[in-house]
Design an enzyme around this catalytic site. Sequence first.
Site: not given
Ligand code: GLA
Length: 334
Positions: A91, A162, A298
Amino acid sequence: MNEYTLANAHGMEAKIIPYGGIVTALSVPDRHGQLANVVLGFDNLDDYQTKNHPYFGALIGRYGNRIGNAGFTLDGMPYKLPVNNGPNSLHGGNAGFDKQTWTVDEASSSKLALSYLSKDGEEGYPGNLTTRVIYSVTNDNELRIDYTATTDKTTVVNLTNHSYFNLSGSGSIYDHIVTINANTFTVIDDTLIPTSELARVEGTPFDFRQPKCIGTDIRSAHPQMVVAHGFDHNFVINRPADNSLVLAARVSDPASGRVMEVLTTEPGVQFYTGNFLDGTLVGSGGRTIRQSDALCLETQHFPDSPNKPDFPSTVLKPGETYQSTTVYKFSTSG
Ligand code: GLA
């Protein structure tokens, strides 16, 4: 909190803050017209800035999802990224777009335009990236997010939001019924990086082509489910190779009757069932946030695309414009 409120004629309301471009609350009606907040968040800015939270409601960039071994090569140049998730970069690094304060370019009762200039070299990524995100709430009960970006050096971009959804506004999401418009998903290794294999969903817990309750397979012993502690996978959306908005997923909550459809121009969607929520955070209204309290959808290009030549490209060159749109459309049934 300096929240901007976007609303429509039916009482749907989104609250957004410039810090992280975070959607702090999203109120939508149930089958009786009762509003409830269907996203996880905090009541105050301080919590967003000081609690180590998993990206609640935030804009994610410069690269949403993981890049394997926190690095990639572009035009023969190696780039190193912050290691913040096992051996990988997740991210956008340690101070991704979720931790930046965005500039408010325009604000009205139904629209908020935000921009952020990510400097050349920030979090290891090349090129000054000018990013613009427009949130709007429409009279069709949609939260629409339009993303654009331009660069002055060849770079990689993968933007998303997110938000963590719970259509009941409380309790677990195991009773939510999910449909995902995908025949395949990207298989992951034990650090959640795609192996390059696109596996067919048929005969696996990943088959959401027909509506299925999340609880049905959440505790499946399928090795892909064990490695991710539940669903945390990129689904390959069945879509034409163009820029049209297609239905990626649909979620319905039998209890409240709320339905959410996710439409996107992106080729993938990460379906994440909040597996790493562990009860240590207390969110809006004093709610302790535990595993299974919310789900994420997402929209994105596939994880680790900069290292996967067979995946749709995330490369952005000077003179090009990155464009992406995702719509969360709410309705009711039953
Ligand atoms: C995304 C990732 C997850 C986790 C979340 C945040 O969805 O794929 O594995 O890291 O972000 O916790």
